[in-house]
Scaffold this active site. Sequence first.
Site, PDB file in Angstrom:
ATOM      1  N   ASN A   1       0.807  -1.224   0.000  1.00 21.19           N
ATOM      2  CA  ASN A   1       0.000   0.000   0.000  1.00 21.19           C
ATOM      3  C   ASN A   1       0.842   1.276   0.000  1.00 21.19           C
ATOM      4  O   ASN A   1       0.374   2.322  -0.445  1.00 21.19           O
ATOM      5  CB  ASN A   1      -0.917  -0.037   1.238  1.00 21.19           C
TER       6      ASN A   1
ATOM      7  N   SER B   1      -4.065   2.299  -8.718  1.00 30.56           N
ATOM      8  CA  SER B   1      -4.856   3.532  -8.792  1.00 30.56           C
ATOM      9  C   SER B   1      -5.645   3.517 -10.095  1.00 30.56           C
ATOM     10  O   SER B   1      -5.182   2.957 -11.101  1.00 30.56           O
ATOM     11  CB  SER B   1      -3.921   4.745  -8.791  1.00 30.56           C
TER      12      SER B   1
ATOM     13  N   TYR C   1       3.726   8.574 -11.767  1.00 27.69           N
ATOM     14  CA  TYR C   1       2.765   7.867 -10.905  1.00 27.69           C
ATOM     15  C   TYR C   1       1.966   6.846 -11.723  1.00 27.69           C
ATOM     16  O   TYR C   1       1.863   5.670 -11.345  1.00 27.69           O
ATOM     17  CB  TYR C   1       1.841   8.886 -10.254  1.00 27.69           C
ATOM     18  N   ALA C   2       1.425   7.288 -12.848  1.00 27.48           N
ATOM     19  CA  ALA C   2       0.603   6.384 -13.671  1.00 27.48           C
ATOM     20  C   ALA C   2       1.439   5.210 -14.177  1.00 27.48           C
ATOM     21  O   ALA C   2       0.975   4.060 -14.181  1.00 27.48           O
ATOM     22  CB  ALA C   2      -0.003   7.154 -14.845  1.00 27.48           C
ATOM     23  N   ALA C   3       2.674   5.498 -14.582  1.00 28.82           N
ATOM     24  CA  ALA C   3       3.541   4.418 -15.092  1.00 28.82           C
ATOM     25  C   ALA C   3       3.860   3.422 -13.986  1.00 28.82           C
ATOM     26  O   ALA C   3       3.838   2.205 -14.199  1.00 28.82           O
ATOM     27  CB  ALA C   3       4.826   5.013 -15.664  1.00 28.82           C
ATOM     28  N   SER C   4       4.117   3.935 -12.786  1.00 24.68           N
ATOM     29  CA  SER C   4       4.463   3.018 -11.681  1.00 24.68           C
ATOM     30  C   SER C   4       3.275   2.130 -11.321  1.00 24.68           C
ATOM     31  O   SER C   4       3.437   0.940 -11.039  1.00 24.68           O
ATOM     32  CB  SER C   4       4.916   3.812 -10.449  1.00 24.68           C
ATOM     33  N   LYS C   5       2.083   2.689 -11.347  1.00 27.52           N
ATOM     34  CA  LYS C   5       0.896   1.911 -10.977  1.00 27.52           C
ATOM     35  C   LYS C   5       0.504   0.941 -12.099  1.00 27.52           C
ATOM     36  O   LYS C   5       0.075  -0.187 -11.836  1.00 27.52           O
ATOM     37  CB  LYS C   5      -0.271   2.841 -10.646  1.00 27.52           C
TER      38      LYS C   5
HETATM   39  N1  LIG Z   1      -5.749   8.605  -1.682  1.00 27.30           N
HETATM   40  C1  LIG Z   1      -6.154   8.352  -2.910  1.00 27.30           C
HETATM   41  O1  LIG Z   1      -7.030   9.030  -3.467  1.00 27.30           O
HETATM   42  C2  LIG Z   1      -5.561   7.199  -3.680  1.00 27.30           C
HETATM   43  C3  LIG Z   1      -6.121   6.887  -4.927  1.00 27.30           C
HETATM   44  C4  LIG Z   1      -5.595   5.852  -5.655  1.00 27.30           C
HETATM   45  C5  LIG Z   1      -4.540   5.112  -5.145  1.00 27.30           C
HETATM   46  N2  LIG Z   1      -4.001   5.431  -3.936  1.00 27.30           N
HETATM   47  C6  LIG Z   1      -2.885   4.622  -3.459  1.00 27.30           C
HETATM   48  O2  LIG Z   1      -3.180   4.154  -2.155  1.00 27.30           O
HETATM   49  C7  LIG Z   1      -1.962   3.975  -1.412  1.00 27.30           C
HETATM   50  C8  LIG Z   1      -2.078   4.710  -0.088  1.00 27.30           C
HETATM   51  O3  LIG Z   1      -2.241   6.083  -0.366  1.00 27.30           O
HETATM   52  P1  LIG Z   1      -2.693   7.154   0.731  1.00 27.30           P
HETATM   53  O4  LIG Z   1      -3.635   8.038   0.046  1.00 27.30           O
HETATM   54  O5  LIG Z   1      -3.068   6.465   1.972  1.00 27.30           O
HETATM   55  O6  LIG Z   1      -1.324   7.971   0.911  1.00 27.30           O
HETATM   56  P2  LIG Z   1      -0.655   8.632   2.196  1.00 27.30           P
HETATM   57  O7  LIG Z   1      -1.674   8.979   3.204  1.00 27.30           O
HETATM   58  O8  LIG Z   1       0.242   9.689   1.651  1.00 27.30           O
HETATM   59  O9  LIG Z   1       0.231   7.457   2.799  1.00 27.30           O
HETATM   60  C9  LIG Z   1       1.348   6.977   2.091  1.00 27.30           C
HETATM   61  C10 LIG Z   1       2.052   5.934   2.911  1.00 27.30           C
HETATM   62  O10 LIG Z   1       3.203   5.506   2.165  1.00 27.30           O
HETATM   63  C11 LIG Z   1       4.349   5.598   2.971  1.00 27.30           C
HETATM   64  N3  LIG Z   1       5.560   5.990   2.246  1.00 27.30           N
HETATM   65  C12 LIG Z   1       5.832   7.197   1.699  1.00 27.30           C
HETATM   66  N4  LIG Z   1       7.067   7.207   1.183  1.00 27.30           N
HETATM   67  C13 LIG Z   1       7.599   5.998   1.424  1.00 27.30           C
HETATM   68  C14 LIG Z   1       8.854   5.398   1.145  1.00 27.30           C
HETATM   69  N5  LIG Z   1       9.830   6.072   0.533  1.00 27.30           N
HETATM   70  N6  LIG Z   1       9.056   4.122   1.513  1.00 27.30           N
HETATM   71  C15 LIG Z   1       8.084   3.439   2.138  1.00 27.30           C
HETATM   72  N7  LIG Z   1       6.873   3.959   2.452  1.00 27.30           N
HETATM   73  C16 LIG Z   1       6.629   5.227   2.086  1.00 27.30           C
HETATM   74  C17 LIG Z   1       4.041   6.664   4.011  1.00 27.30           C
HETATM   75  O11 LIG Z   1       4.843   6.386   5.143  1.00 27.30           O
HETATM   76  P3  LIG Z   1       5.097   7.484   6.309  1.00 27.30           P
HETATM   77  O12 LIG Z   1       3.756   7.801   6.871  1.00 27.30           O
HETATM   78  O13 LIG Z   1       5.958   6.829   7.286  1.00 27.30           O
HETATM   79  O14 LIG Z   1       5.728   8.641   5.624  1.00 27.30           O
HETATM   80  C18 LIG Z   1       2.564   6.484   4.247  1.00 27.30           C
HETATM   81  O15 LIG Z   1       2.349   5.516   5.252  1.00 27.30           O
HETATM   82  C19 LIG Z   1      -0.840   4.495  -2.306  1.00 27.30           C
HETATM   83  O16 LIG Z   1      -0.213   3.419  -2.944  1.00 27.30           O
HETATM   84  C20 LIG Z   1      -1.578   5.375  -3.303  1.00 27.30           C
HETATM   85  O17 LIG Z   1      -0.866   5.493  -4.502  1.00 27.30           O
HETATM   86  C21 LIG Z   1      -4.490   6.464  -3.188  1.00 27.30           C
END
Ligand SMILES: NC(=O)c1ccc[n+]([C@@H]2O[C@H](COP(=O)([O-])OP(=O)(O)OC[C@H]3O[C@@H](n4cnc5c(N)ncnc54)[C@H](OP(=O)(O)O)[C@@H]3O)[C@@H](O)[C@H]2O)c1
Length: 246
Positions: free
Chosen positions: A88, A140, A153-157
Amino acid sequence: MEQPVVLITGATGGLGEGFVKAFAQAGYHVVIHTHQNIERARVLKEFVLAQGQEALIIQAELEKHKEAQETIEHVLNAFGRLDVLINNAGLKRDGAIDLLSEEDFDAVLNVNLKAVYNLIKFAVPPMKEAKFGRIINISSGIALTGREHNVNYAASKAALHGLTKSLAKELGPFNITVNIIAPGLVETPMTDYVTPEQKKAYIENVPLRRLGTPEDMAHAALFFADVRSGFISNQILCVNGGNHSA
Ligand SMILES: NC(=O)c1ccc[n+]([C@@H]2O[C@H](COP(=O)([O-])OP(=O)(O)OC[C@H]3O[C@@H](n4cnc5c(N)ncnc54)[C@H](OP(=O)(O)O)[C@@H]3O)[C@@H](O)[C@H]2O)c1
């Protein structure tokens, strides 16, 4: 049967917190991975303990091969098993292609893709041995639709989709399922930058007329993780209120 163990990366983020709470409430021991937010991880650990489950905090830079290996070793030393891995943790650094720095490109690919490869590589041997495993990759909707200024971001996902499809084929014979949750927009620290006007416009395209919540995503993850979901693999579940236009 002993209680199952889930490892949630990025557990301290918006979606991560939802996964931690839902899995603890569903009877899982929870491994809380954080990159930097130990304080938040401790709060979540207390929540898990209050549900009567065990919790372990791991701080690691998962894009580093060795730290990913140590993370899995740590889980196995503590619990002797790993049933569910939720990849995640994620990073989003947007920019127009002609301004997107090499550093931001690499950072996003490293966290969103390389860390996932790293962890799965070391999580799979104990899952193979147990003849059971559930791998859930958080992608995503942008992986499917694309979005301007989201090249990295899009490429990684989207790369996670190829990884998932290949692994589902490779690991199916070992009773390990591999699936994707592709969320729509959820309010979390990652999406802080989205303005109220942008959210309003987004919701107008969502048939169910709201944003997603961490609970929506956790429900989908519990479904994939369930022992009864053993014939469900290689799937992309878009949890987006029916909005496929992103
Ligand atoms: N929110 C949305 O609308 C949405 C939509 C589609 C997909 N997503 C995907 O859902 C997932 C969770 O997103 P979120 O919205 O919950 O984001 P978030 O609140 O920003 O949380 C991101 C998490 O990733 C961790 N992280 C950041 N940099 C890191 C690194 N270098 N190494 C390891 N961990 C790292 C952070 O750790 P720390 O807290 O310790 O910094 C945090 O726990 C992601 O993969 C995101 O791409 C989110």
